[in-house]
Design a protein around this motif. Structure first.
Motif, PDB file in Angstrom:
ATOM      1  N   ILE A  16     -36.801  31.500  17.186  1.00  0.00           N
ATOM      2  CA  ILE A  16     -37.312  31.490  15.812  1.00  0.00           C
ATOM      3  C   ILE A  16     -37.066  30.134  15.154  1.00  0.00           C
ATOM      4  O   ILE A  16     -37.932  29.606  14.428  1.00  0.00           O
ATOM      5  N   ILE A  17     -35.901  29.539  15.400  1.00  0.00           N
ATOM      6  CA  ILE A  17     -35.639  28.192  14.876  1.00  0.00           C
ATOM      7  C   ILE A  17     -36.635  27.205  15.463  1.00  0.00           C
ATOM      8  O   ILE A  17     -37.240  26.395  14.746  1.00  0.00           O
ATOM      9  N   ASN A  18     -36.836  27.274  16.785  1.00  0.00           N
ATOM     10  CA  ASN A  18     -37.780  26.356  17.440  1.00  0.00           C
ATOM     11  C   ASN A  18     -39.214  26.603  16.995  1.00  0.00           C
ATOM     12  O   ASN A  18     -40.031  25.672  16.974  1.00  0.00           O
ATOM     13  N   ALA A  43     -35.243  16.869   8.468  1.00  0.00           N
ATOM     14  CA  ALA A  43     -35.314  18.331   8.581  1.00  0.00           C
ATOM     15  C   ALA A  43     -35.470  18.745  10.045  1.00  0.00           C
ATOM     16  O   ALA A  43     -34.828  19.692  10.516  1.00  0.00           O
ATOM     17  N   LEU A  44     -36.330  18.017  10.767  1.00  0.00           N
ATOM     18  CA  LEU A  44     -36.515  18.300  12.189  1.00  0.00           C
ATOM     19  C   LEU A  44     -35.218  18.073  12.960  1.00  0.00           C
ATOM     20  O   LEU A  44     -34.853  18.853  13.845  1.00  0.00           O
ATOM     21  N   LEU A  50     -29.532  22.506  15.221  1.00  0.00           N
ATOM     22  CA  LEU A  50     -29.034  23.868  15.039  1.00  0.00           C
ATOM     23  C   LEU A  50     -29.370  24.728  16.256  1.00  0.00           C
ATOM     24  O   LEU A  50     -28.519  25.465  16.779  1.00  0.00           O
ATOM     25  N   ALA A  51     -30.609  24.643  16.717  1.00  0.00           N
ATOM     26  CA  ALA A  51     -31.021  25.384  17.922  1.00  0.00           C
ATOM     27  C   ALA A  51     -30.236  24.892  19.137  1.00  0.00           C
ATOM     28  O   ALA A  51     -29.801  25.690  19.980  1.00  0.00           O
ATOM     29  N   PHE A  52     -30.048  23.591  19.213  1.00  0.00           N
ATOM     30  CA  PHE A  52     -29.294  22.977  20.307  1.00  0.00           C
ATOM     31  C   PHE A  52     -27.855  23.504  20.343  1.00  0.00           C
ATOM     32  O   PHE A  52     -27.322  23.853  21.404  1.00  0.00           O
ATOM     33  N   LYS A  53     -27.226  23.582  19.166  1.00  0.00           N
ATOM     34  CA  LYS A  53     -25.841  24.064  19.098  1.00  0.00           C
ATOM     35  C   LYS A  53     -25.740  25.540  19.478  1.00  0.00           C
ATOM     36  O   LYS A  53     -24.763  25.963  20.100  1.00  0.00           O
TER      37      LYS A  53
END
Length: 499
Positions: A16-18, A43-44, A50-53
């Motif tokens: 969902i983040i991606n 923002a990107l 965030l998705a990476f973490k």
């Protein structure tokens, strides 16, 4: 099983983040106001990190370790086993990169894309140079964190084509390159094909209407996507049921938008055909970018530029542009859109010379990552390679080193996928012809549905369940071979040129 449920819930959060990131990327390339670019980059960077973490979190590590135990591993379904394999691969690659380095790279790539657009528009490589230097610097650092066995470029190539190595790619090129160059030399000695009638004034709204018509014919679902205009055509999946296509319109040449749209439509068909069973997981993606490109190149060239397809579709093209094409026969148009001639622009290159553009980029990328070439010397190196591979030199950087968005977007290692896509496409289509009765006749009647269904069953629905090598063997019964592409171009263009 509780662990697999928790894993899928975490993967859905990441998806969902991606999805939000993808929507922002789409907007960045279509409608964003110029003053919003810097804010968008930050923002990107934040959302991507965030998705990476989440992907590299202790929770993810614990779940993967739990599910990898032999007892649980034996109880997983085939789909869940594939999911575990893919997530572990993504996790280990992501875990190798420090989060702060990853965030720097995402921000640099976003800024690089914006800088590239301005540099290309103004023919100013000097403006783009510091942005690309930062991207290359970061990638060189990332390669060392990824690790590699033989060549640093392997670490980046593997991001787009799992299992492929620089060494194997060089073996493929060694077989392919002399065949193409010799064939181009043979064709260059024959009478040139007339393409003068393709130049004119073609209204944007008519090009758009024709592009949408072509997408519908090949099976693109507009209820699950849309077509928009951009500088450099691309396809992007926002999420399940939302796969968007973009194209560019040239007032003097409608074939660029038409075939660019069909190309991107091939990508979109793949994404739209992935099994709903894989929803919200990393499996809901292409097996590799080479497999992905096989679907776009197959639709654009093997289908879209075939005599059979144009027997059906050319009357629609004539109807769109009657003043220009009313006295142009099907045979004349077919030969014109398949004219073989070394050209400056990759996305407009013919099927025969296209792979030479990719080989050129592969050599430059490899040299950049291996510190054998610096960004400041890239325009000169580009022009030298163009002279070597295609016998022509760009008059400016906009038509040369600045023509592609990939490097500004940080996508080093992607270009070989286009060449591999051509090879996969020829091999897949060869199998399709043997398994679908009267396929050529169906295409001539504008009936693409049986081919699309075959592609969905053999390739699309599986997403990333199979590695590209395994998928190729499942579909065709053998490993990827350049021979099918070589035979295809010699047969098709031999007939066009009367050999």
């Amino acid at each position: 099983m509780e662990a697999i449920k928790r894993l899928k819930a975490l993967l859905k959060e990441i998806y969902i983040i991606n999805s939000s990131v993808s929507l922002m990327h789409w907007d960045q390339s279509t409608y964003i106001p110029s003053k919003g670019a810097e804010t968008r980059a930050e923002a990107l960077g934040y959302l991507s990190t965030l998705a990476f973490k989440k992907l590299t979190s202790p929770e993810m590590g614990e779940l993967l370790e739990t599910l990898s135990s032999q007892n649980l591993l034996n109880s997983l379904s085939n789909i869940d086993t594939a999911l575990l394999r893919v997530v572990k691969r993504d996790y280990e690659k992501a875990k190798a990169i420090p989060p702060e380095l990853y965030e720097k790279f995402v921000i640099a790539s976003s800024r690089g894309q914006n800088a590239w657009e301005k540099a290309k528009r103004e023919d100013d490589f000097g403006y783009f140079r510091p942005y690309l230097e930062e991207i290359i610097k970061l990638l060189r650092e990332m390669v060392e964190f990824y690790g590699y066995e033989k060549d640093p470029y392997d670490a980046l190539l593997d991001n787009f084509e799992p299992g492929m190595t620089t060494e194997r790619l060089q073996h493929i090129i060694a077989e392919l390159k002399p065949e193409i160059i010799n064939f181009v030399r043979t064709l260059s000695k024959l009478p040139a094909i007339d393409t003068s009638f393709l130049n004119g004034r073609f209204a944007r709204h008519l090009q758009s209407r024709l592009s949408k018509m072509a997408l519908k014919v090949i099976g693109y679902d507009f209820d699950a996507g849309r077509l928009d205009e951009t500088v450099h055509p691309f396809t992007i999946t926002i999420g399940p049921g939302d796969v968007r296509v973009t194209t560019g319109y040239k007032p003097s040449d409608f074939t660029a938008s038409l075939y660019g749209t069909i190309h991107e439509g091939g990508h979109a068909l793949y994404e739209q055909g992935i099994s709903p069973e894989l929803k919200w997981t990393p499996l809901a993606d292409g097996a590799s970018m080479g497999i992905h490109e096989s679907q776009s190149r197959l639709m654009e060239n093997i289908i879209g530029k075939s005599y059979e397809f144009l027997s059906f579709f050319y009357p629609k093209i004539q109807k769109a542009f009657p003043k220009v094409l009313e006295n142009v026969s099907l045979d004349m148009f077919y030969k014109a859109v398949n004219k073989v001639e070394p050209s400056l622009i990759r996305i407009e290159a013919d099927e025969v010379t296209y792979n030479l553009h990719i080989m050129l980029r592969f050599e430059l990328e490899k040299a950049l990552i291996n510190k054998e070439l610096e960004v400041k010397d890239l325009p000169e190196a580009w022009n030298e390679k163009m002279k070597e591979f295609l016998g022509i030199v760009p008059p400016n950087d906009t038509m040369g080193v600045l023509q592609d968005v990939h490097w500004g977007s940080g996508m080093i290692g992607y270009f070989p996928s286009y060449m591999l896509g051509n090879l996969y496409a020829a091999q897949f289509f060869n199998t399709a012809v043997s398994e679908i009765p009267d396929l050529h006749q169906q295409i001539a009647a504008g009936e693409i549905s049986n081919l699309l269904q075959w592609l969905r069953e053999k390739i699309h629905k599986h997403g990333r369940v199979y590695e590209p090598d395994e998928l190729c063997k499942r579909v065709t019964g053998e490993e990827l071979s350049p021979r099918y592409f070589i035979d295809y171009i010699k047969s098709k263009f031999g007939k066009i040129y009367g050999l």
